[in-house]
Design a protein around this motif. Sequence first.
Motif, short mmCIF file in Angstrom:
data_model
loop_
_atom_site.label_atom_id
_atom_site.label_comp_id
_atom_site.label_asym_id
_atom_site.label_seq_id
_atom_site.Cartn_x
_atom_site.Cartn_y
_atom_site.Cartn_z
N MET A 97 0.79 -0.93 0.08
CA MET A 97 0.19 -0.36 0.03
C MET A 97 0.77 1.01 0.39
SD MET A 97 -2.97 1.48 2.74
CE MET A 97 -3.69 2.72 2.87
N GLU A 98 0.27 2.18 -0.92
CA GLU A 98 1.45 3.36 -1.49
C GLU A 98 1.29 4.72 0.36
OE1 GLU A 98 2.08 7.02 -4.56
OE2 GLU A 98 0.28 6.07 -4.41
N LYS A 99 2.41 4.45 0.49
CA LYS A 99 2.51 5.93 1.34
C LYS A 99 1.81 6.87 1.56
CE LYS A 99 6.56 4.15 3.16
NZ LYS A 99 8.07 4.60 4.22
N ARG A 100 1.10 7.60 1.83
CA ARG A 100 0.04 8.55 2.20
C ARG A 100 1.41 9.78 2.41
NH1 ARG A 100 -3.53 11.67 6.27
NH2 ARG A 100 -4.81 12.80 5.15
N LEU A 101 0.63 10.86 0.85
CA LEU A 101 1.53 12.28 0.44
C LEU A 101 1.84 12.75 1.74
CD1 LEU A 101 -0.07 13.02 -2.33
CD2 LEU A 101 2.32 11.79 -2.34
N PRO A 102 2.96 13.64 1.48
CA PRO A 102 3.53 14.46 2.20
C PRO A 102 1.94 15.83 2.62
CG PRO A 102 4.64 14.87 1.52
CD PRO A 102 4.17 13.60 0.57
N PHE A 103 2.29 16.59 3.76
CA PHE A 103 1.47 17.27 3.85
C PHE A 103 0.71 18.71 2.70
CE2 PHE A 103 4.09 19.86 6.00
CZ PHE A 103 4.63 21.12 5.86
N PHE A 104 2.65 19.11 2.20
CA PHE A 104 2.51 20.04 1.24
C PHE A 104 2.25 19.46 0.00
CE2 PHE A 104 6.40 18.16 2.75
CZ PHE A 104 7.62 18.10 1.22
N LEU A 105 2.01 18.16 -0.10
CA LEU A 105 1.63 17.62 -1.84
C LEU A 105 0.29 16.94 -1.93
CD1 LEU A 105 4.80 15.95 -2.41
CD2 LEU A 105 4.08 18.11 -3.38
N ARG A 106 -0.55 17.47 -0.81
CA ARG A 106 -2.15 16.90 -0.91
C ARG A 106 -2.69 17.11 -1.10
NH1 ARG A 106 -1.69 15.47 5.48
NH2 ARG A 106 0.22 13.51 5.48
N GLY A 107 -2.57 18.52 -2.03
CA GLY A 107 -3.61 19.69 -3.22
C GLY A 107 -3.24 18.68 -4.51
N LEU A 108 -2.28 17.41 -5.08
CA LEU A 108 -2.74 17.48 -6.00
C LEU A 108 -3.41 15.90 -6.01
CD1 LEU A 108 1.27 18.22 -6.64
CD2 LEU A 108 -0.73 19.83 -7.79
N GLU A 109 -3.60 15.33 -4.33
CA GLU A 109 -4.47 14.35 -4.52
C GLU A 109 -5.14 14.33 -5.96
OE1 GLU A 109 -3.61 10.47 -3.56
OE2 GLU A 109 -3.02 11.81 -1.85
N GLY A 110 -5.18 13.18 -6.56
CA GLY A 110 -6.25 12.40 -7.77
C GLY A 110 -6.03 13.81 -8.95
N SER A 111 -4.99 13.91 -9.43
CA SER A 111 -5.15 14.57 -10.67
C SER A 111 -4.03 13.61 -11.75
CB SER A 111 -4.22 15.74 -10.36
OG SER A 111 -2.63 15.84 -10.02
N TYR A 124 7.09 36.13 -11.37
CA TYR A 124 7.11 35.41 -9.40
C TYR A 124 5.64 35.00 -9.45
CZ TYR A 124 9.58 39.72 -8.09
OH TYR A 124 10.29 41.08 -7.89
N LEU A 125 4.67 34.73 -10.61
CA LEU A 125 3.21 34.20 -10.28
C LEU A 125 4.51 32.43 -10.86
CD1 LEU A 125 0.70 33.17 -10.33
CD2 LEU A 125 0.24 34.00 -12.80
N ARG A 126 4.74 32.69 -12.07
CA ARG A 126 5.59 30.93 -12.22
C ARG A 126 6.49 29.89 -11.19
NH1 ARG A 126 10.37 33.86 -16.45
NH2 ARG A 126 11.01 34.20 -14.91
N THR A 127 7.47 31.09 -10.36
CA THR A 127 7.86 31.07 -8.85
C THR A 127 6.40 30.06 -9.03
OG1 THR A 127 9.69 32.23 -9.49
CG2 THR A 127 9.45 31.06 -7.28
N VAL A 128 5.77 30.75 -7.87
CA VAL A 128 4.91 29.87 -7.03
C VAL A 128 4.24 29.22 -7.85
CG1 VAL A 128 2.38 30.47 -5.95
CG2 VAL A 128 4.09 32.36 -5.38
N LEU A 129 3.34 28.80 -8.92
CA LEU A 129 3.05 28.16 -9.27
C LEU A 129 3.80 26.47 -9.87
CD1 LEU A 129 0.89 29.79 -12.22
CD2 LEU A 129 0.06 28.76 -9.98
N ARG A 130 5.44 26.74 -9.89
CA ARG A 130 6.32 25.71 -10.01
C ARG A 130 6.60 24.73 -8.57
NH1 ARG A 130 10.88 28.60 -13.80
NH2 ARG A 130 9.74 28.27 -15.71
N MET A 131 6.50 25.77 -7.63
CA MET A 131 6.42 24.84 -5.91
C MET A 131 5.81 23.52 -6.35
SD MET A 131 8.72 25.16 -3.51
CE MET A 131 8.94 27.30 -4.05
N PRO A 132 4.67 23.46 -6.29
CA PRO A 132 4.15 22.03 -5.66
C PRO A 132 4.93 21.00 -6.94
CG PRO A 132 2.37 23.83 -6.36
CD PRO A 132 3.90 24.59 -6.48
N PHE A 133 4.63 21.55 -7.89
CA PHE A 133 5.64 20.64 -8.46
C PHE A 133 7.29 20.26 -8.60
CE2 PHE A 133 2.08 22.29 -11.35
CZ PHE A 133 1.51 21.60 -11.55
N TYR A 134 7.62 21.10 -8.09
CA TYR A 134 9.38 20.63 -7.79
C TYR A 134 8.90 19.68 -6.26
CZ TYR A 134 13.14 22.34 -5.47
OH TYR A 134 15.13 22.23 -5.05
#
Length: 392
Positions: free
Chosen positions: A1-15, A94-104
């Motif tokens: 069973m896959e481990k749960r994602l860390p808190f800072f990535l859970r917003g991507l769950e299901g994408s 500045y916008l691209r930096t913010v948007l890249r962070m979850p992918f990084y």
Amino acid sequence: MEKRLPFFLRGLEGSDWLNEERGRRLMESRTAEQSSGRVRIAIIAPSLKWVGGQSVQADLLVRHWQNDPAVEARFVPIDPTLPRWLVWTGSIPYLRTVLRMPFYLMALWRALGEVEIAHIFSASYWSFMLAVFPAWLVARLRKRKTVINYHSAEARDHLRRWRSARAVLRRADQIVVPSRYLVEVFGEFGIESRALPNFIDVDRFSYRPRRPLRPRLVCTRGFEPYYSVDVVVRAYAEVKKKFSSARLVLVGKGSREAEIRALVRDLELADVEFAGVSSRETIASAYAQADIFVNASWLDNMPVSILEAFASGTPVASTAAEGIRHLGAGTRLEAGAKRLSRVLALLLVGRPRAVVAGLSVHAEVLGPGARAQSLEAGSGFAGRGCGWRTNR
């Protein structure tokens, strides 16, 4: 069973993007099983979207470690490519930096789960906080060893002003810097580091002695304040008065490009070419077509461009920025446009001292076996018998 994602990535769950990443993770984990016994390293650095010292060094490490029997290296860009539906944000800083962070963060979490060592290339100030700190933190959460490869000549000011940076650096397992100059700077703050010099792919450069020297100048530094390309232009203006056949090629771009172009117009200089940015495949031709490399930086560390000039046999006339002083032979270290122009004139009228020094540097630094030695030192540092120790 896959481990749960860390808190800072859970917003991507299901994408869809996350599902693709999980499929890629499964494939890579199977590949990793087949390569057991090799030291697995994640090289975390800027990509070659913007050619610079860190991106070039990281690319060289990854490419030259591709077939190493003891090291398996993978690359994690600090500037990941955004999905197609977000590409339009790429021109909004500045916008691209913010948007890249979850992918990084997602790429870090995935990659650092499959390696033993995180080798993190580092600049200073906000770049440190946005790129280095997340990589170091994820490595700590994953219980991985960390190497911070610090490249900024602004280290003294950065460490003096940013207590958070000092705290992270002291908790890294190893710190590597490209020059003795930075070793000394880190030592001022009680932080131990190790010098591992920059290196270049000498196969891309053709060494050619310049005899006699012609007044063909090249500068491959970016148009940023600390590189002082305006000083290069003013020095060239003085040389042009004495040598009518002189020409100058400026390779690069940057925030001061408009000012540099205006200066060339104001001084009514002829034979100045703005060549734009060169890729790693084409940069060698810029040195091959020139007879003298000119550098006027007032803040610098261990410029790859000077090493490239040495490899091409191009004598170097440079200002005496702190890091460059440690390079020693092969350069003429002068400050200011007037003094720099006098050095250039001396070279062109047949004073061979710098040319001879350039030859010795090519033999000593870039001679046979130098690249292999650099890679061996790097791989040894990365995990084989280097005696891991935390800077506390």
